[in-house]
Design a protein around this motif. Sequence first.
Motif, PDB file in Angstrom:
ATOM      1  N   GLU A 161       0.767  -1.151  -0.100  1.00 53.08           N
ATOM      2  CA  GLU A 161      -0.098   0.149   0.095  1.00 53.08           C
ATOM      3  C   GLU A 161       0.794   1.103   0.041  1.00 53.08           C
ATOM      4  O   GLU A 161       0.591   2.231  -0.587  1.00 53.08           O
ATOM      5  N   ALA A 162       2.014   1.161   0.740  1.00 56.66           N
ATOM      6  CA  ALA A 162       3.153   2.326   0.568  1.00 56.66           C
ATOM      7  C   ALA A 162       3.480   2.574  -0.850  1.00 56.66           C
ATOM      8  O   ALA A 162       3.615   3.559  -1.036  1.00 56.66           O
ATOM      9  N   VAL A 163       3.732   1.610  -1.327  1.00 58.70           N
ATOM     10  CA  VAL A 163       4.231   1.823  -2.903  1.00 58.70           C
ATOM     11  C   VAL A 163       3.043   2.471  -3.646  1.00 58.70           C
ATOM     12  O   VAL A 163       3.110   3.286  -4.543  1.00 58.70           O
ATOM     13  N   LEU A 164       1.627   1.990  -3.501  1.00 59.97           N
ATOM     14  CA  LEU A 164       0.551   2.539  -3.991  1.00 59.97           C
ATOM     15  C   LEU A 164       0.732   4.179  -3.652  1.00 59.97           C
ATOM     16  O   LEU A 164       0.280   4.845  -4.527  1.00 59.97           O
ATOM     17  N   GLU A 165       0.754   4.382  -2.610  1.00 68.18           N
ATOM     18  CA  GLU A 165       0.703   5.703  -2.288  1.00 68.18           C
ATOM     19  C   GLU A 165       1.666   6.624  -2.960  1.00 68.18           C
ATOM     20  O   GLU A 165       1.593   7.486  -3.306  1.00 68.18           O
ATOM     21  N   ALA A 166       2.658   5.933  -2.994  1.00 66.91           N
ATOM     22  CA  ALA A 166       4.001   6.788  -3.802  1.00 66.91           C
ATOM     23  C   ALA A 166       3.571   6.813  -5.251  1.00 66.91           C
ATOM     24  O   ALA A 166       3.844   7.943  -5.864  1.00 66.91           O
ATOM     25  N   ASN A 167       2.820   5.923  -5.916  1.00 71.00           N
ATOM     26  CA  ASN A 167       2.775   5.895  -7.247  1.00 71.00           C
ATOM     27  C   ASN A 167       1.487   7.175  -7.492  1.00 71.00           C
ATOM     28  O   ASN A 167       1.397   7.752  -8.235  1.00 71.00           O
ATOM     29  N   TYR A 168       0.650   7.046  -6.175  1.00 67.40           N
ATOM     30  CA  TYR A 168      -0.626   8.107  -6.280  1.00 67.40           C
ATOM     31  C   TYR A 168       0.166   9.428  -6.471  1.00 67.40           C
ATOM     32  O   TYR A 168      -0.389  10.453  -7.223  1.00 67.40           O
ATOM     33  N   VAL A 169       1.233   9.792  -5.558  1.00 75.21           N
ATOM     34  CA  VAL A 169       1.978  10.972  -5.309  1.00 75.21           C
ATOM     35  C   VAL A 169       2.545  11.435  -6.906  1.00 75.21           C
ATOM     36  O   VAL A 169       2.476  12.585  -7.502  1.00 75.21           O
ATOM     37  N   LYS A 170       3.244  10.286  -7.380  1.00 71.06           N
ATOM     38  CA  LYS A 170       3.782  10.722  -8.847  1.00 71.06           C
ATOM     39  C   LYS A 170       2.562  11.297  -9.953  1.00 71.06           C
ATOM     40  O   LYS A 170       3.073  12.281 -10.557  1.00 71.06           O
ATOM     41  N   LYS A 171       1.382  10.541  -9.778  1.00 66.89           N
ATOM     42  CA  LYS A 171       0.497  11.097 -10.514  1.00 66.89           C
ATOM     43  C   LYS A 171       0.380  12.546 -10.106  1.00 66.89           C
ATOM     44  O   LYS A 171      -0.121  13.407 -11.241  1.00 66.89           O
ATOM     45  N   ALA A 172      -0.144  12.587  -8.980  1.00 65.59           N
ATOM     46  CA  ALA A 172      -0.357  14.061  -8.515  1.00 65.59           C
ATOM     47  C   ALA A 172       0.820  15.195  -9.071  1.00 65.59           C
ATOM     48  O   ALA A 172       0.235  16.427  -9.175  1.00 65.59           O
ATOM     49  N   LEU A 173       2.038  14.780  -8.804  1.00 68.11           N
ATOM     50  CA  LEU A 173       2.910  15.785  -9.352  1.00 68.11           C
ATOM     51  C   LEU A 173       3.183  16.007 -10.708  1.00 68.11           C
ATOM     52  O   LEU A 173       4.363  16.647 -11.035  1.00 68.11           O
ATOM     53  N   LYS A 174       2.652  15.148 -11.728  1.00 66.82           N
ATOM     54  CA  LYS A 174       2.949  14.830 -12.912  1.00 66.82           C
ATOM     55  C   LYS A 174       2.900  16.361 -13.830  1.00 66.82           C
ATOM     56  O   LYS A 174       2.118  17.157 -13.521  1.00 66.82           O
ATOM     57  N   GLY A 175       4.180  16.758 -14.253  1.00 69.30           N
ATOM     58  CA  GLY A 175       4.028  18.194 -14.811  1.00 69.30           C
ATOM     59  C   GLY A 175       4.396  19.382 -13.871  1.00 69.30           C
ATOM     60  O   GLY A 175       4.323  20.567 -14.210  1.00 69.30           O
ATOM     61  N   LYS A 176       4.483  19.177 -12.591  1.00 66.15           N
ATOM     62  CA  LYS A 176       5.041  20.221 -11.714  1.00 66.15           C
ATOM     63  C   LYS A 176       6.395  20.181 -11.330  1.00 66.15           C
ATOM     64  O   LYS A 176       7.122  19.265 -11.205  1.00 66.15           O
ATOM     65  N   GLU A 177       7.105  21.425 -11.027  1.00 63.34           N
ATOM     66  CA  GLU A 177       8.226  21.620 -10.343  1.00 63.34           C
ATOM     67  C   GLU A 177       8.326  21.664  -8.961  1.00 63.34           C
ATOM     68  O   GLU A 177       7.855  22.798  -8.764  1.00 63.34           O
ATOM     69  N   ILE A 178       8.850  20.657  -8.321  1.00 60.86           N
ATOM     70  CA  ILE A 178       9.024  20.710  -6.842  1.00 60.86           C
ATOM     71  C   ILE A 178      10.283  21.039  -6.670  1.00 60.86           C
ATOM     72  O   ILE A 178      11.469  20.657  -6.889  1.00 60.86           O
ATOM     73  N   ASP A 179      10.346  22.237  -5.471  1.00 60.62           N
ATOM     74  CA  ASP A 179      11.694  22.615  -5.133  1.00 60.62           C
ATOM     75  C   ASP A 179      12.373  21.739  -3.863  1.00 60.62           C
ATOM     76  O   ASP A 179      13.513  21.733  -3.855  1.00 60.62           O
ATOM     77  N   PHE A 180      11.424  21.566  -3.047  1.00 64.76           N
ATOM     78  CA  PHE A 180      11.968  20.906  -2.001  1.00 64.76           C
ATOM     79  C   PHE A 180      11.489  19.374  -1.845  1.00 64.76           C
ATOM     80  O   PHE A 180      11.278  18.686  -2.903  1.00 64.76           O
ATOM     81  N   GLU A 181      11.427  18.831  -0.858  1.00 65.89           N
ATOM     82  CA  GLU A 181      11.051  17.325  -0.765  1.00 65.89           C
ATOM     83  C   GLU A 181       9.910  16.878  -0.771  1.00 65.89           C
ATOM     84  O   GLU A 181       8.964  17.720  -0.838  1.00 65.89           O
TER      85      GLU A 181
END
Length: 281
Positions: A161-181
Amino acid sequence: MKSKKKKSNTHIIPLIILLSGILVILLSVIFSSYFKSLITNTFNSITDKNWVYKGNDIYYCKDDVMATGWQKINNRFYFFNPDGTLEKQMKMIDVSEHQGYVDWNAVKQEGIQIAMLRCSYGWKDFPAQVDKTFEQNYKNAKAAGLKIGVYHYSYATNREEAVLEANYVKKALKGKEIDFEVAYDIEDDDIHEGMTSKQFNELVYAFCNEIENAGYIPMLYSNSNLINKLYDDNGEFDLWIADYNGNCNYNNDFLVWQYTDTGLISGIDGFTDFNIRYFKP
């Protein structure tokens, strides 16, 4: 008896002068190199020749240019004052849809330069569990000139489930520039409080490794009680620790201390979390 004629020393004098000149040149080169070495060592640390340690002050000097303002160094952002000194700590806020609309220009006027935005929670239903204010906060905070990171609130009970959460985050961040962690928020009373250390660490490593492999910098967020009780800290991941008792009750290194959840600031109606972010080379 005839006296012996004294040998003349006149031919020795030019030799002495020549040797003296050579000695002066050698000493000049040696001292020049010595002082150059002193200067170089003043402006270079042992571990990274671009980091500069002068007393309690830290600088970054590359190609004889001293860094000022925001600089990205080794994939991390640092802030340097106009005189070149590294700003060792800065106030940071974190927000979610619970804060409602945020006037990021007003927040910036209060001296805040860093914000951590909740991007999502759980993993079951994309995009329903993307934070309702994430897109707006991302756009407006960037427009106001803030540097941003994100966090994901976990409901994971196991590694899968933690891996699924990480994949969820990657979808949410697609196309965005994140400066920090990209921080993993593990603190749910009903799920994580009763975990064993092994279960807790499996979540941390599963999520953080996926995030790191995607090119982001992972971070673990939790309260000091859970961190002290469950986390097996080997220094691999940055820590963001919540502790509202006047100091951060954690003996190992941490990067961010969330010191209150009742902060008040212009641009946000009601309470928000205040943090101190530390900058270390």
